[in-house]
Write a protein that holds these residues in place. Structure first.
Motif, short mmCIF file in Angstrom:
data_model
loop_
_atom_site.label_atom_id
_atom_site.label_comp_id
_atom_site.label_asym_id
_atom_site.label_seq_id
_atom_site.Cartn_x
_atom_site.Cartn_y
_atom_site.Cartn_z
N ASP A 94 -0.33 -0.34 17.17
CA ASP A 94 0.66 0.32 15.99
C ASP A 94 0.28 -0.75 14.82
OD1 ASP A 94 2.27 1.11 14.24
OD2 ASP A 94 4.33 0.40 15.49
N PHE A 95 -0.47 -0.11 13.87
CA PHE A 95 -0.94 -1.06 12.70
C PHE A 95 0.31 -1.42 11.77
CE2 PHE A 95 -4.64 1.44 13.87
CZ PHE A 95 -5.46 0.51 14.28
N ASN A 96 1.48 -0.80 11.86
CA ASN A 96 2.55 -1.04 11.16
C ASN A 96 3.17 -2.30 11.67
OD1 ASN A 96 3.04 1.22 9.44
ND2 ASN A 96 3.15 2.43 11.34
N HIS A 122 -7.80 7.64 14.34
CA HIS A 122 -6.48 6.59 14.53
C HIS A 122 -6.20 5.84 13.21
CE1 HIS A 122 -3.27 4.50 16.03
NE2 HIS A 122 -3.86 3.54 16.61
N ASP A 125 -5.02 8.12 10.47
CA ASP A 125 -3.82 8.46 10.44
C ASP A 125 -2.96 7.46 9.67
OD1 ASP A 125 -3.82 10.57 11.91
OD2 ASP A 125 -3.71 9.79 13.84
N ASN A 126 -3.44 6.29 9.58
CA ASN A 126 -2.75 5.23 9.00
C ASN A 126 -3.18 4.70 7.71
OD1 ASN A 126 -0.84 3.64 11.29
ND2 ASN A 126 -2.71 4.46 11.98
N LEU A 129 -1.99 2.56 4.65
CA LEU A 129 -1.86 1.08 4.81
C LEU A 129 -3.16 0.52 4.17
CD1 LEU A 129 -0.34 0.32 8.32
CD2 LEU A 129 1.00 0.19 6.14
#
Length: 263
Positions: A94-96, A122, A125-126, A129
């Motif tokens: 989870d890069f968050n 993947h 999808d982020n 960021l």
């Protein structure tokens, strides 16, 4: 732990460790990390790029799956306050969790062939960021990422990555730069998320579905390959010639078809 700690590259992780100092320097120059930036290195391995990235003064998170490499990486870099090691699988990460500001994260990685495509999806999808990505990939994969309509390399990967990013094929890297040498050539690619999407779709998930369907049967005409999703009349209504094959269509045309599907 002794300085001459030896780690054998693992086939199941697709490991090929970069050791060519000239190539390492060229990659670091292409990334051009600066103090105050936030970098993420995926699969640092034995730290070929890690040292140079930290020397830039940037903050560096790394994600490493191979538990056997964790002690080596900690021994080399844990004393640097700018370094954070995350043990785990980048495909599930989870890069968050990294606390990166929007459009700030600079991603770097020498990606094993078997995970490169799912990992890129993947990361996309982020994309909100991410400022940019620099990857070492199999040369054929980079050619597909950077492909243009009309050729055999143009497909789902080209379209979905170019929907989100500008793609630059920077330079190629021969097998001799790695230990063990892979059986294929590699290349460095730069992916830069578009600040504003050039061809925004009403629903990018539908675009993904439509592109997958089209290229699952890339030899067929659109009228045939897309018949489960769109009628011949709907294809025509999107101002698309249904007798064409998917590789003849550019990104903007695929977006028109997906928007037809969404309406």
């Amino acid at each position: 732990m002794s300085e001459n700690y030896q780690h054998r590259a693992r086939k199941r992780f697709g490991q090929n460790f970069l050791h060519d100092a000239g190539v390492i320097h060229r990659i670091l120059r292409a990334i051009h990390a600066l103090p105050g930036e936030h970098l993420l290195e995926i699969g640092p391995g034995q730290g070929a790029l890690t040292e140079g990235l930290l020397n830039s003064g940037a903050r560096l998170d790394v994600i490493e799956l191979d538990k056997d490499l964790i002690p080596l990486l900690n021994m080399k870099y844990a004393s640097n306050p700018q370094f954070t090691l995350n043990q785990g699988d980048a495909l599930k990460f989870d890069f968050n969790r990294l606390g990166a500001a929007a459009n700030s994260l600079r991603v770097v990685g020498n990606l094993p062939y078997n995970i490169s495509t799912p990992l890129i999806f993947h990361l996309l999808d982020n994309a909100g960021l991410i400022r940019d990505m620099h990857f070492m990939l199999q040369k054929e994969v980079v050619q597909r990422l950077a492909a243009e309509p009309g050729g055999g390399d143009w497909g789902r990967l080209s379209i979905m990555v170019q929907y989100h990013c500008r793609v630059e094929h920077l330079f190629n890297v021969g097998p001799g730069s790695f230990n063990p040498p892979p059986k294929v050539d590699s290349a460095i690619v730069r992916l830069v998320p578009h600040p504003v999407l050039p061809h925004p779709a009403k629903d990018h998930r539908l675009l993904e579905k439509l592109v997958r369907e089209a290229f699952n049967q890339r030899r067929k005409t659109l009228r045939n390959s897309l018949k489960a999703l769109l009628t011949a009349e709907q294809i025509e209504a999107a101002q698309v010639d249904g007798s064409k094959r998917p590789e003849q269509l550019d990104l903007a045309t695929f977006v028109r078809l997906a928007d037809q599907l969404a309406s």
